[in-house]
Design a protein around this motif. Sequence first.
Motif, mmCIF file in Angstrom:
data_model
loop_
_atom_site.group_PDB
_atom_site.id
_atom_site.type_symbol
_atom_site.label_atom_id
_atom_site.label_comp_id
_atom_site.label_asym_id
_atom_site.label_seq_id
_atom_site.Cartn_x
_atom_site.Cartn_y
_atom_site.Cartn_z
ATOM 1 N N VAL A 120 0.882 -1.433 -0.271
ATOM 2 C CA VAL A 120 -0.071 0.133 -0.137
ATOM 3 C C VAL A 120 1.279 1.005 0.020
ATOM 4 O O VAL A 120 0.765 1.983 -1.001
ATOM 5 C CB VAL A 120 -0.924 0.307 1.216
ATOM 6 N N LEU A 121 1.405 1.820 0.820
ATOM 7 C CA LEU A 121 2.340 2.535 0.777
ATOM 8 C C LEU A 121 3.484 2.843 -0.488
ATOM 9 O O LEU A 121 3.771 3.851 -0.864
ATOM 10 C CB LEU A 121 3.747 2.648 2.653
ATOM 11 N N GLU A 122 4.508 0.896 -1.348
ATOM 12 C CA GLU A 122 4.778 2.015 -2.511
ATOM 13 C C GLU A 122 3.714 2.009 -3.493
ATOM 14 O O GLU A 122 4.267 2.887 -4.127
ATOM 15 C CB GLU A 122 5.400 0.215 -3.124
ATOM 16 N N ASP A 123 2.348 2.043 -3.331
ATOM 17 C CA ASP A 123 2.004 2.102 -4.490
ATOM 18 C C ASP A 123 1.174 4.321 -3.714
ATOM 19 O O ASP A 123 0.804 4.653 -5.604
ATOM 20 C CB ASP A 123 0.523 1.297 -4.400
ATOM 21 N N CYS A 124 1.109 4.049 -2.932
ATOM 22 C CA CYS A 124 0.776 5.616 -2.715
ATOM 23 C C CYS A 124 1.921 6.548 -3.226
ATOM 24 O O CYS A 124 1.621 7.771 -3.260
ATOM 25 C CB CYS A 124 0.177 5.960 -0.975
ATOM 26 N N ALA A 125 3.132 5.908 -2.575
ATOM 27 C CA ALA A 125 4.168 6.809 -3.473
ATOM 28 C C ALA A 125 4.620 6.887 -4.697
ATOM 29 O O ALA A 125 4.509 8.146 -4.804
ATOM 30 C CB ALA A 125 5.349 5.762 -2.152
ATOM 31 N N ALA A 126 4.290 5.729 -5.173
ATOM 32 C CA ALA A 126 4.434 5.952 -6.892
ATOM 33 C C ALA A 126 2.901 6.463 -7.843
ATOM 34 O O ALA A 126 3.649 7.211 -8.442
ATOM 35 C CB ALA A 126 3.998 4.594 -7.308
ATOM 36 N N GLN A 127 2.437 6.726 -6.668
ATOM 37 C CA GLN A 127 1.186 7.530 -7.505
ATOM 38 C C GLN A 127 1.855 9.474 -7.001
ATOM 39 O O GLN A 127 1.144 10.225 -7.710
ATOM 40 C CB GLN A 127 -0.456 7.697 -6.957
ATOM 41 N N PHE A 128 2.585 9.421 -6.202
ATOM 42 C CA PHE A 128 2.792 11.043 -5.994
ATOM 43 C C PHE A 128 3.999 11.416 -6.054
ATOM 44 O O PHE A 128 4.691 12.814 -5.913
ATOM 45 C CB PHE A 128 2.339 11.658 -4.229
ATOM 46 N N THR A 129 4.600 10.459 -6.314
ATOM 47 C CA THR A 129 6.287 11.015 -6.927
ATOM 48 C C THR A 129 6.689 11.609 -8.345
ATOM 49 O O THR A 129 7.003 12.959 -7.993
ATOM 50 C CB THR A 129 7.572 9.685 -6.853
ATOM 51 N N PRO A 130 5.837 11.603 -9.611
ATOM 52 C CA PRO A 130 5.775 12.625 -9.961
ATOM 53 C C PRO A 130 5.236 13.932 -10.142
ATOM 54 O O PRO A 130 5.680 14.676 -10.853
ATOM 55 C CB PRO A 130 4.849 11.728 -10.985
ATOM 56 N N ARG A 131 4.271 14.084 -9.203
ATOM 57 C CA ARG A 131 4.392 15.387 -8.594
ATOM 58 C C ARG A 131 5.173 15.773 -8.349
ATOM 59 O O ARG A 131 4.799 17.169 -8.089
ATOM 60 C CB ARG A 131 3.133 15.186 -7.982
ATOM 61 N N LYS A 183 7.478 19.503 -8.960
ATOM 62 C CA LYS A 183 7.468 20.735 -7.709
ATOM 63 C C LYS A 183 8.807 21.219 -7.407
ATOM 64 O O LYS A 183 8.141 21.848 -6.331
ATOM 65 C CB LYS A 183 6.105 20.678 -6.573
ATOM 66 N N GLY A 184 9.527 19.573 -7.597
ATOM 67 C CA GLY A 184 10.910 19.802 -6.848
ATOM 68 C C GLY A 184 11.105 19.713 -5.447
ATOM 69 O O GLY A 184 11.245 20.047 -4.999
ATOM 70 N N VAL A 185 10.103 18.668 -5.138
ATOM 71 C CA VAL A 185 9.702 17.793 -3.992
ATOM 72 C C VAL A 185 10.719 16.737 -4.113
ATOM 73 O O VAL A 185 9.748 16.755 -4.638
ATOM 74 C CB VAL A 185 8.053 18.234 -2.993
ATOM 75 N N ILE A 186 11.028 16.177 -2.963
ATOM 76 C CA ILE A 186 11.428 15.167 -2.615
ATOM 77 C C ILE A 186 10.866 14.333 -2.757
ATOM 78 O O ILE A 186 10.383 14.729 -0.900
ATOM 79 C CB ILE A 186 13.214 15.529 -2.449
ATOM 80 N N LEU A 187 10.394 13.324 -2.612
ATOM 81 C CA LEU A 187 9.696 12.059 -1.674
ATOM 82 C C LEU A 187 10.399 11.082 -1.435
ATOM 83 O O LEU A 187 11.175 10.085 -2.448
ATOM 84 C CB LEU A 187 8.594 12.100 -2.481
ATOM 85 N N THR A 188 10.634 10.654 -0.910
ATOM 86 C CA THR A 188 11.419 9.396 0.022
ATOM 87 C C THR A 188 10.106 8.425 0.741
ATOM 88 O O THR A 188 9.642 8.672 1.907
ATOM 89 C CB THR A 188 12.602 9.952 1.208
ATOM 90 N N LEU A 189 10.421 6.722 0.126
ATOM 91 C CA LEU A 189 9.447 6.296 0.809
ATOM 92 C C LEU A 189 10.515 5.426 1.584
ATOM 93 O O LEU A 189 11.830 4.562 1.281
ATOM 94 C CB LEU A 189 8.903 4.682 0.427
ATOM 95 N N VAL A 190 10.551 5.402 3.046
ATOM 96 C CA VAL A 190 11.671 3.675 3.869
ATOM 97 C C VAL A 190 10.469 2.396 3.449
ATOM 98 O O VAL A 190 9.395 2.493 4.143
ATOM 99 C CB VAL A 190 11.468 4.967 5.138
ATOM 100 N N PRO A 191 11.361 1.646 3.526
ATOM 101 C CA PRO A 191 11.373 0.249 2.605
ATOM 102 C C PRO A 191 10.478 0.553 4.356
ATOM 103 O O PRO A 191 11.055 0.031 5.958
ATOM 104 C CB PRO A 191 12.543 -0.423 2.563
ATOM 105 N N ALA A 192 9.690 -0.505 3.997
ATOM 106 C CA ALA A 192 8.296 -1.337 5.362
ATOM 107 C C ALA A 192 8.743 -2.639 5.769
ATOM 108 O O ALA A 192 8.123 -2.778 6.943
ATOM 109 C CB ALA A 192 7.288 -0.891 5.051
#
Length: 311
Positions: free
Chosen positions: A165-176, A180-189
């Motif tokens: 679930v975390l990976e899918d959510c992060a994948a949706q918002f990484t391009p956005r 915008k120039g914001v770094i989105l980091t997912l810490v492996p669960a």
Amino acid sequence: MTGMNHISDSWILLPPVLAAALVLWDRLRLRRIYRHLDDMLDRAIQGTFREEVFDESRLSALEVRLAQYLAASAAKARGTQAERDRIKALIADISHQTKTPIANVLLYAQLLGEQPLPPEGRDCLAALESQTEKLRTLIDALVKTSRLETGVLVLHPRLSLLAPVLEDCAAQFTPRAAEKGVILTLVPAGEVIAVFDPKWTAEALCCLLDNAVKYTPPGGAVTLQAVSYELFCRINVTDTGPGVPEAEQAKIFQRFYRSADTWNTDGVGIGLYLTRQIAESQGGYVRVFSKPGKGAKFSLFLPRTESSSQK
């Protein structure tokens, strides 16, 4: 004399025998009442209780009162279900009737954008598309919230790994975020597990990520991380945005609430309210930890066992 003594002894034994008989009769009567009350409660729990005839010569006063109470409760439950059905139909109608017009407006706006327009027309077209998208987002959020509030839509929490679930959510918002120039980091669960409804938990996390990316300025960072505790799992969405003033931290979870500082940012003020509804519907809760100017951390807490999720 012997006969007289025998008769006298019989009269002496009669009261205890009668007393014992009365006690036995009373116990049998109470047992019958208890069985009847138990049967009434069972039928009430099953939703099949119907008490149409009251035989007060047979029923005790307690049975009569309980029967009247259960009958009233059953009638109220039927009325509540009927009202819920009407709301369900209304929500379905609103959802169906608004989707087509909104889609048509966006389609015609797209067709209009392919035509030669003056600069003022382009500005109006951009505003039209933006407001229509906002309207669609608002209606979708309202429909989802109403379904949760009225019990029309029921969540189905189950013990699952959080990582997908975390990976899918992060994948949706990484391009956005990257745009915008914001770094989105997912810490492996890893192997972190919790009891949750995957679809609706993803909806809640997307609301949190949407806000985090939206309010984090270019060059900032958003982090998504799951931490496991003994009874709960905590999913943190941390940003480096402007933060939330302490006086507003309880208000931001109210429906349609928007801070005066966010008037120039797109939004309808229902995402955090929907997140809270989703969390509470599966035995969890959501909290915010923030100081103005130092970003914010929104934490979604989910139970790790099915028993704790049902409390």
